[in-house]
Design an enzyme around this catalytic site. Structure first.
Site, mmCIF file in Angstrom:
data_model
loop_
_atom_site.group_PDB
_atom_site.id
_atom_site.type_symbol
_atom_site.label_atom_id
_atom_site.label_comp_id
_atom_site.label_asym_id
_atom_site.label_seq_id
_atom_site.Cartn_x
_atom_site.Cartn_y
_atom_site.Cartn_z
ATOM 1 N N LYS A 80 177.492 23.945 51.762
ATOM 2 C CA LYS A 80 176.338 24.291 50.919
ATOM 3 C C LYS A 80 176.231 23.291 49.772
ATOM 4 O O LYS A 80 177.263 22.855 49.232
ATOM 5 C CB LYS A 80 176.533 25.717 50.377
ATOM 6 C CG LYS A 80 175.316 26.304 49.678
ATOM 7 C CD LYS A 80 175.604 27.752 49.232
ATOM 8 C CE LYS A 80 174.433 28.371 48.492
ATOM 9 N NZ LYS A 80 174.718 29.755 48.045
ATOM 10 N N SER A 155 171.071 33.091 49.182
ATOM 11 C CA SER A 155 170.715 31.706 48.963
ATOM 12 C C SER A 155 171.335 30.716 49.948
ATOM 13 O O SER A 155 170.841 29.601 50.063
ATOM 14 C CB SER A 155 171.133 31.305 47.542
ATOM 15 O OG SER A 155 172.534 31.332 47.410
ATOM 16 N N SER A 179 174.815 36.104 48.646
ATOM 17 C CA SER A 179 174.270 34.854 49.180
ATOM 18 C C SER A 179 174.940 34.325 50.438
ATOM 19 O O SER A 179 174.413 33.427 51.082
ATOM 20 C CB SER A 179 174.306 33.762 48.111
ATOM 21 O OG SER A 179 173.260 33.950 47.196
#
Lengths: 488, 481
Positions: A80, A155, A179
């Protein structure tokens, strides 16, 4: 069968047996990215050259008999874009850090590199991990591979979308309020948020420091285990990292002796009928596997969202203050004074959801409001922790939905942010209390979008959750479903 | 109306650690800009602070020496504000649970004692330094100082005069140096004092509106700034004006202060608990070990010097307030049991030489065994006072072997009776009139004859020996008459 259809464990063993070369595996993932990411936008940066170079190095190490014990030697991993990677741009999906190349690795990145994992690239996300749909990225929204009109959740939407579309075999995500778990659920993959402090936060670009936690998003619980073996452990560079070993838990054939608590409040009217139905089916499966299922009341959870948004925004307002245009990051070109640099650089560098939360947090910490909001949120947080402790004195784990609905259509959530915030109700509790939680796929809605459920465990009982997940997945096929048909 | 000045202090002391508070960068002073920084102290994304364990240790040492109560669960908080010298845009400090509270320090002014209360001591990090180039209009930032550990010592508003404040700072500096907490170099900024001052009609209880004075770089500046500010406030109030609550900057060259910012545009710091650092739990065993490790403090030393060695309070204070001087004093005493003489030498010629050379006693070449030797030789009259003083002074800047030096320079007092007899004979021959006066009963002139003899021997003869021989020869003359 394609290389990317195998599990991490399978690939690891094939690489060690020299049935596959590291470069072949890396290339297979890179080929999928080239073919598919135009439609998905899961990646912000693909470090193809570095990955291929590293593949050769790792191959050499393996050929020399090194890295034998590493479960991730030669395994491609995607990260990420809020986790620092030395020499690879790390943007947090923000204009503010559009050109930021960290001169250091996050501790988790370092551990992956040492274990011989191949870093493929950096995954798209909501800007600074603030959002539940991966639409607030400066680099464009991520699409859900099951239906590109839909978001992948967020997210860590890039992680989940990359896994389910075969563009990544293993990813590192981050989870501050859900997330990891929520996009995993919305993309039909497995996401694991470890106990707070289990994985070092050093190099994870902070959103809300007291809740941020790095964890894997992968095809299966088994793959998450392989990842956790490498990335967990005490790190002296992170004073909140836990200096004690995780509790062990046997990987049994079934779930006999396991008590699973079902909180009433989590299955109320806010939950969509389709999601409820599939989770009840999953509960039946768990029962069939020998688990003891008990309903119980968990009323405190209704304060979780309010407490979460006050605390997370307050910490964010402080954590993101360093992006001031002075030392690195975006600096407005036409500023004439110091105050001007601050105001213009931050106004231009941050997107609107980030600004919302900075303002919310600044307000909550202001003189006169601290007691009314922030202090009360801390009190609520303590009560929530106590409620979990109490629940875990009776149950091994708690089962709950991950999200009240399946993946929202693009554009829907941003027009109604309050609804988006409320949809985090099931996930934020684990972050407020620092508990481990896993999201496992368990079905689909009428539109063919995935549904997942969540198991929350007591502190440091990460192994228990991962093993229950593995047992569940031995007896179900939801985690093997990919867009266009079942694989393996 | 008689006005009373009320003063409280906020003192920042740089802790004497090798590395910064939250990373392993060096804290050393005066190096090239931005050569002592890392991702942590420049607030790169994702970097995290890790607490240097020496920081609470030194804070606790200071607090224990100042009689503070220890906060057993102490925590850090974030103080949020934007400024280019503060890369995180927040300072890690302590608001809600400072490590130490409720201490006190006794000060001495005009032979009277006074207890000053210390409200709290907290730990925090220093900011970087801004350098403004007015010519180019460019501002530069040096982050070397960023993350240097500090303690902030906050006193109650217990001071009434500048003399009390200076006495406090001297006493405090002595304690911080003794405990190796801080080197207290005000010019280098390792000890920074902010003065909160208000005035009120004498005899009233209510505090007036206060101002805070910054940029005070020496004890003298503090004293001047206090007197200036008290007069400024009194003048305003006399004219029926109002004091505005503000921060002021002292300009020591001009001898005035100017307003920096008023309360209205003060920052809202939005303090909240620092989530990156867990609370520190201070164990009882650790604390008592730390207590045991504290050295004898200057005030205790002072009392001992007065009671045991018969020094005056002034002498005792002068020696005990400087740790290195006190150590030197005690080491010398171990070799030569003449406290008064050691004290005289150190405070007289010793301090004079330290001031002249700008050295600390431990950096000079003088050692306790050298001073002890010099005193011993003087007492045994193998060196005259004058010779011993000259050698003592020389010892500060040069590494010399005293015995050898005496030999080389021929400084041995003349003890050879033949030489002295010869000199005496010559004196008597040169001054026949004086001799006559003596023989006729004017014995007062004896001193003159001793002086003349000593002079002819360049002061290097043992005066007692000269006395004896002179007396002998004069007696002889008397008898012969």
């Amino acid at each position: 069968m394609n290389i990317t259809d195998f599990s991490v464990t399978q690939l690891s063993s094939m690489i060690k047996k020299k049935e596959l070369s590291v470069s072949e595996v890396t290339n297979a993932v890179l080929d999928n990215i080239t073919a598919r990411d135009k439609n998905i936008n899961a990646y912000i940066t693909v470090a193809a050259e570095k990955a291929l170079q590293r593949s050769k190095e790792v191959q050499k190490l393996l050929d020399n008999g090194e890295l034998c014990d590493s479960p991730l030697a030669g395994i491609p991993v995607s990260i990420k874009d809020n986790i620092c990677t030395k020499g690879i741009r790390t943007t947090c999906a923000s204009r503010m850090l559009e050109n930021f190349i960290p001169p250091y690795n996050a501790h988790a990145t370092e551990l992956l590199e040492n274990a011989g994992a191949i870093i493929i690239g950096k995954l798209n996300m909501d800007e600074f991990a603030m959002g539940s749909t991966s639409e607030t990225s400066f680099f464009g929204a991520v699409s859900n591979p099951w239906n590109t009109d839909y978001t992948p959740g967020g997210s860590s939407g890039g992680c989940a979308a990359a896994i389910i579309s075969g563009q990544a075999l293993l990813t590192l995500g981050s989870d501050t309020g859900g997330s990891i778990r929520q996009p995993a659920s919305m993309c039909g993959v497995t996401g694991f948020k470890p106990t707070y402090g289990t994985v070092s936060r050093y190099g994870l670009i902070a959103y809300a420091s007291s809740m941020d936690q790095i964890g894997p998003i992968a095809r299966s619980a088994e793959d998450c285990v392989a990842c956790m073996k490498v990335i967990s452990g005490y790190d002296p560079k992170d004073n909140t990292s836990i200096n004690s070993t995780l509790s062990s838990f046997p990987l049994n054939k079934d779930l006999s002796g396991i008590k699973i608590g079902v909180p009433y409040e989590y299955f109320g009217n806010n939950l969509s009928g389709e999601v409820k139905k599939e989770i009840y089916t999953a509960i039946e499966t768990l029962k069939t596997l020998g688990a003891d299922i008990c309903e119980f009341s968990f009323p405190i959870s209704e304060y979780a969202i309010a407490a979460y948004y006050v605390i997370a925004s307050a910490e964010a307002s402080s954590n993101l203050a360093r992006y001031d245009g002075i030392r690195y990051g975006h600096r407005s070109s036409d500023s004439v004074s110091l105050e001007d640099i601050y105001i213009k650089s931050r106004s231009e560098g941050f997107g609107s959801e980030v600004k919302n939360r900075i303002m919310l947090g600044t307000f909550a910490l202001s003189a006169g409001y601290y007691d009314e909001y922030y202090r009360k949120a801390l009190v609520a947080r303590d009560l929530i922790k106590k409620s979990f402790d109490e629940a875990f004195s009776k149950y091994d784990v708690i089962i709950s939905p991950v999200s009240p609905c399946t993946a929202p259509q693009k554009g829907q959530s941003l027009s109604d942010p309050m609804k988006m915030y409320l949809s985090d109700a099931y996930t934020v509790g684990a972050n407020l209390a620092g508990l481990p939680a896993i999201s496992l796929p368990c079905g689909f809605d009428g539109n063919g979008l995935p549904i997942g459920f969540q198991l929350i465990g007591p502190k440091l009982q990460d192994q228990k959750l991962l093993n229950i997940g593995q047992i569940f997945q031995k007896h179900t096929n939801f985690h093997k479903q990919v867009p266009g048909g079942e694989k393996l | 109306m008689i006005w009373e000045t009320v003063i409280g202090l906020e003192i920042h002391a740089e802790l004497y650690t090798k590395t910064k508070i939250f990373c392993s960068c060096s804290t050393s002073f005066g190096n090239a800009p931005n050569t002592q920084c890392c991702p942590v102290c420049t607030a790169m994304p994702g970097a995290l602070p890790t607490l240097n364990k020496q920081v609470p240790e030194l804070a606790l040492k200071a607090g224990l020496a100042l009689g503070c109560t220890v906060t057993k669960h102490t925590k850090f908080d974030r103080k949020n504000y934007f400024y280019p010298d503060l890369p995180k845009a927040y300072q890690i400090s302590q608001l809600y649970a400072p490590i130490l509270r409720n201490g006190h320090l006794t000060i001495f002014t005009d032979n009277s004692e006074k207890d000053i209360r210390i409200s709290e001591i907290h730990m925090e990090e220093d900011a970087g330094k801004l350098i403004h180039d007015n010519e180019s209009g460019i501002s530069k930032i040096d982050y070397n100082r960023c993350g240097v550990p500090l303690i902030e010592i906050v006193t109650a508003p217990d001071f009434r005069t500048a003399a009390e404040v200076t006495s406090f700072i001297e006493e405090l500096s002595a304690i911080l140096r003794y405990t190796n907490v801080c080197d207290c170099k005000m010019q280098e900024g390792s000890l920074r004092v902010d003065v909160n001052l208000s005035v009120r009609p004498e005899g009233t209880e209510l505090l007036g509106t206060r101002t805070e004075m910054k940029n005070l770089n020496s004890i003298k500046a503090i004293s001047r700034a206090i007197n200036f500010e008290a007069e400024r406030q009194i003048a305003i109030l006399r004219q029926g004006g109002k004091i505005s609550q503000e921060t002021r900057r002292w300009d020591d060259d001009k001898g005035i202060s100017t307003s920096m910012r008023t309360k209205e545009n003060a920052n809202d710091y939005r303090y909240f608990p620092e989530p990156d650092l867990p609370p520190i739990v201070i164990e009882e065993a650790y604390l008592s070990a730390l207590k045991d490790s504290l050295p004898e403090l200057p005030q205790a030393k002072r009392q001992r010097y007065i009671a045991k060695f018969g020094l005056t309070p002034y002498e005792a204070t002068m020696i005990s307030n400087r740790k290195s001087l006190a150590e030197f004093f005690e080491k010398t005493l171990a070799l030569c049991n003449d406290p008064k003489e050691v004290s005289n030498r150190l405070l007289g010629d010793g301090l004079k030489m330290l001031n002249e050379t700008g050295l600390n006693i431990e950096d000079s070449f003088i050692t306790p065994d050298k001073l002890a030797l010099l005193i011993d030789k003087t007492n045994k009259k193998t060196l005259t006072r004058q010779q011993s003083k000259e050698i003592f002074e020389l010892c500060f800047t040069k590494s010399i072997d005293i015995e050898q030096y005496i030999l080389e320079k021929g400084l041995c007092p003349i003890t050879n009776t033949d030489t002295i007899s010869e000199a005496v004979k010559n004196t008597l021959l040169k001054h026949p009139d004086t001799v006559k006066e003596y023989l006729s009963g004017k014995t007062k002139v004896f001193g003159f004859l001793v002086g003349q003899t000593m002079r002819s021997l360049k002061g290097s003869a043992d005066p007692a020996l000269v006395n004896n021989i002179l007396k002998e020869q004069l007696n002889l003359l008397q008898n012969n008459e």
